[in-house]
Design a protein around this motif. Structure first.
Motif, PDB file in Angstrom:
ATOM      1  N   MET A 152       0.844  -1.181   0.000  1.00 44.88           N
ATOM      2  CA  MET A 152       0.000   0.000   0.000  1.00 44.88           C
ATOM      3  C   MET A 152       0.890   1.246   0.000  1.00 44.88           C
ATOM      4  N   ASN A 153       0.608   2.166  -0.927  1.00 42.35           N
ATOM      5  CA  ASN A 153       1.421   3.376  -0.974  1.00 42.35           C
ATOM      6  C   ASN A 153       0.922   4.397   0.056  1.00 42.35           C
ATOM      7  N   LYS A 154       1.667   5.475   0.201  1.00 36.39           N
ATOM      8  CA  LYS A 154       1.328   6.481   1.221  1.00 36.39           C
ATOM      9  C   LYS A 154      -0.017   7.155   0.957  1.00 36.39           C
ATOM     10  N   GLU A 155      -0.353   7.366  -0.313  1.00 39.03           N
ATOM     11  CA  GLU A 155      -1.634   7.977  -0.650  1.00 39.03           C
ATOM     12  C   GLU A 155      -2.787   7.088  -0.174  1.00 39.03           C
ATOM     13  N   GLU A 156      -2.671   5.783  -0.464  1.00 35.11           N
ATOM     14  CA  GLU A 156      -3.704   4.832  -0.025  1.00 35.11           C
ATOM     15  C   GLU A 156      -3.758   4.764   1.497  1.00 35.11           C
ATOM     16  N   GLN A 157      -2.595   4.773   2.130  1.00 34.16           N
ATOM     17  CA  GLN A 157      -2.524   4.750   3.590  1.00 34.16           C
ATOM     18  C   GLN A 157      -3.233   5.972   4.181  1.00 34.16           C
ATOM     19  N   LEU A 158      -2.950   7.126   3.610  1.00 31.77           N
ATOM     20  CA  LEU A 158      -3.544   8.363   4.092  1.00 31.77           C
ATOM     21  C   LEU A 158      -5.068   8.331   3.958  1.00 31.77           C
ATOM     22  N   MET A 159      -5.543   7.915   2.785  1.00 30.53           N
ATOM     23  CA  MET A 159      -6.997   7.864   2.578  1.00 30.53           C
ATOM     24  C   MET A 159      -7.654   6.838   3.512  1.00 30.53           C
ATOM     25  N   MET A 160      -7.014   5.706   3.700  1.00 27.63           N
ATOM     26  CA  MET A 160      -7.546   4.695   4.637  1.00 27.63           C
ATOM     27  C   MET A 160      -7.585   5.264   6.057  1.00 27.63           C
ATOM     28  N   ASN A 161      -6.529   5.988   6.424  1.00 28.51           N
ATOM     29  CA  ASN A 161      -6.476   6.565   7.765  1.00 28.51           C
ATOM     30  C   ASN A 161      -7.524   7.660   7.956  1.00 28.51           C
ATOM     31  N   PHE A 162      -7.783   8.467   6.909  1.00 23.74           N
ATOM     32  CA  PHE A 162      -8.850   9.472   6.983  1.00 23.74           C
ATOM     33  C   PHE A 162     -10.196   8.793   7.232  1.00 23.74           C
ATOM     34  N   LYS A 163     -10.476   7.738   6.470  1.00 23.81           N
ATOM     35  CA  LYS A 163     -11.742   7.009   6.630  1.00 23.81           C
ATOM     36  C   LYS A 163     -11.847   6.396   8.019  1.00 23.81           C
ATOM     37  N   ASP A 164     -10.756   5.781   8.471  1.00 26.26           N
ATOM     38  CA  ASP A 164     -10.738   5.142   9.784  1.00 26.26           C
ATOM     39  C   ASP A 164     -10.946   6.186  10.885  1.00 26.26           C
ATOM     40  N   LEU A 165     -10.278   7.305  10.752  1.00 23.62           N
ATOM     41  CA  LEU A 165     -10.404   8.400  11.714  1.00 23.62           C
ATOM     42  C   LEU A 165     -11.853   8.893  11.776  1.00 23.62           C
ATOM     43  N   TYR A 166     -12.434   9.139  10.605  1.00 22.94           N
ATOM     44  CA  TYR A 166     -13.824   9.593  10.531  1.00 22.94           C
ATOM     45  C   TYR A 166     -14.764   8.576  11.190  1.00 22.94           C
ATOM     46  N   ASN A 167     -14.595   7.307  10.862  1.00 23.37           N
ATOM     47  CA  ASN A 167     -15.461   6.257  11.413  1.00 23.37           C
ATOM     48  C   ASN A 167     -15.341   6.165  12.932  1.00 23.37           C
ATOM     49  N   LYS A 168     -14.135   6.340  13.464  1.00 19.26           N
ATOM     50  CA  LYS A 168     -13.938   6.283  14.916  1.00 19.26           C
ATOM     51  C   LYS A 168     -14.586   7.488  15.600  1.00 19.26           C
ATOM     52  N   ILE A 169     -14.490   8.650  14.982  1.00 21.30           N
ATOM     53  CA  ILE A 169     -15.136   9.848  15.537  1.00 21.30           C
ATOM     54  C   ILE A 169     -16.646   9.620  15.592  1.00 21.30           C
ATOM     55  N   VAL A 170     -17.210   9.100  14.506  1.00 23.13           N
ATOM     56  CA  VAL A 170     -18.651   8.817  14.465  1.00 23.13           C
ATOM     57  C   VAL A 170     -19.017   7.789  15.529  1.00 23.13           C
ATOM     58  N   LEU A 171     -18.228   6.725  15.631  1.00 24.56           N
ATOM     59  CA  LEU A 171     -18.486   5.674  16.617  1.00 24.56           C
ATOM     60  C   LEU A 171     -18.516   6.234  18.033  1.00 24.56           C
ATOM     61  N   LEU A 172     -17.589   7.120  18.349  1.00 20.46           N
ATOM     62  CA  LEU A 172     -17.533   7.706  19.683  1.00 20.46           C
ATOM     63  C   LEU A 172     -18.636   8.739  19.928  1.00 20.46           C
ATOM     64  N   ASN A 173     -18.935   9.547  18.926  1.00 20.57           N
ATOM     65  CA  ASN A 173     -19.871  10.659  19.116  1.00 20.57           C
ATOM     66  C   ASN A 173     -21.339  10.277  18.973  1.00 20.57           C
ATOM     67  N   LYS A 174     -21.612   9.293  18.120  1.00 26.18           N
ATOM     68  CA  LYS A 174     -22.987   8.960  17.762  1.00 26.18           C
ATOM     69  C   LYS A 174     -23.898   8.637  18.950  1.00 26.18           C
ATOM     70  N   PRO A 175     -23.483   7.751  19.875  1.00 27.26           N
ATOM     71  CA  PRO A 175     -24.407   7.416  20.980  1.00 27.26           C
ATOM     72  C   PRO A 175     -24.821   8.636  21.804  1.00 27.26           C
ATOM     73  N   LYS A 176     -23.878   9.500  22.096  1.00 27.72           N
ATOM     74  CA  LYS A 176     -24.185  10.687  22.905  1.00 27.72           C
ATOM     75  C   LYS A 176     -25.061  11.664  22.114  1.00 27.72           C
ATOM     76  N   MET A 177     -24.755  11.815  20.820  1.00 29.51           N
ATOM     77  CA  MET A 177     -25.565  12.683  19.963  1.00 29.51           C
ATOM     78  C   MET A 177     -27.004  12.169  19.913  1.00 29.51           C
ATOM     79  N   GLU A 178     -27.153  10.873  19.656  1.00 25.56           N
ATOM     80  CA  GLU A 178     -28.491  10.289  19.541  1.00 25.56           C
ATOM     81  C   GLU A 178     -29.265  10.406  20.848  1.00 25.56           C
ATOM     82  N   ASP A 179     -28.572  10.205  21.961  1.00 19.70           N
ATOM     83  CA  ASP A 179     -29.223  10.283  23.263  1.00 19.70           C
ATOM     84  C   ASP A 179     -29.647  11.718  23.591  1.00 19.70           C
ATOM     85  N   SER A 180     -28.762  12.663  23.339  1.00 20.45           N
ATOM     86  CA  SER A 180     -29.035  14.063  23.671  1.00 20.45           C
ATOM     87  C   SER A 180     -30.011  14.722  22.695  1.00 20.45           C
ATOM     88  N   LEU A 181     -30.053  14.212  21.466  1.00 21.19           N
ATOM     89  CA  LEU A 181     -30.908  14.811  20.432  1.00 21.19           C
ATOM     90  C   LEU A 181     -31.964  13.819  19.954  1.00 21.19           C
TER      91      LEU A 181
END
Length: 155
Positions: free
Chosen positions: A1-30
């Motif tokens: 895997m080249n650095k470009e692919e690594q970066l894009m995979m890491n962006f997706k992974d980062l986004y998914n983890k943020i959603v995973l952490l934030n979603k339950p509290k968002m759904e509960d509060s809203l």
């Protein structure tokens, strides 16, 4: 895997983890509000003098979808429509008191999440921030050009 692919995979992974952490509290509060409704409320509050076209551009949705969404929000008494005295043709939206409450809850949650993640951002140097911001701006500009080139429109 080249650095470009690594970066894009890491962006997706980062986004998914943020959603995973934030979603339950968002759904509960809203509870009872869909993410699209909350994002529309946020866009109306942050942009000011917001109409269907401005919301469509801001939320990357069609004007038809925004029309449906704003009708729902009006029915729920979260937003109201108005016209300016100098422009009776255009319809704008603003938050009702109930809409402002939803906006405040949403903003408080974002501040809470920002505080949670502060430890990481405190370690980033000005140069690193500048470098990352420069990259993101270049990529965003590239995507804007591609959208234009492909003739993709929001309306």
């Amino acid at each position: 895997m080249n650095k470009e692919e690594q970066l894009m995979m890491n962006f997706k992974d980062l986004y998914n983890k943020i959603v995973l952490l934030n979603k339950p509290k968002m759904e509960d509060s809203l509870k009872g509000y869909k993410p699209s409704e909350v994002h529309c409320i946020e866009a109306i509050e942050k942009n000011g003098d917001t109409n269907v076209t401005k919301l469509a551009e801001s939320l990357y949705m069609t004007r038809g979808a925004i029309s449906k969404l704003t009708k729902k929000l009006i029915k729920k008494d979260l937003i109201e429509s108005y016209q300016k005295s100098d422009n009776k043709k255009e319809i704008y939206f603003r938050l009702t008191e109930q809409g402002k409450e939803i906006y405040k809850i949403h903003e408080a949650l974002h501040k809470e999440f920002q505080e949670r993640d502060k430890v990481v951002f405190e370690q980033v140097t000005e140069e690193q921030f500048d470098s990352m911001l420069c990259f993101v701006e270049k990529y965003r500009t590239h995507l804007d050009a591609e959208i234009k080139k492909q003739g993709i429109t929001i309306n």
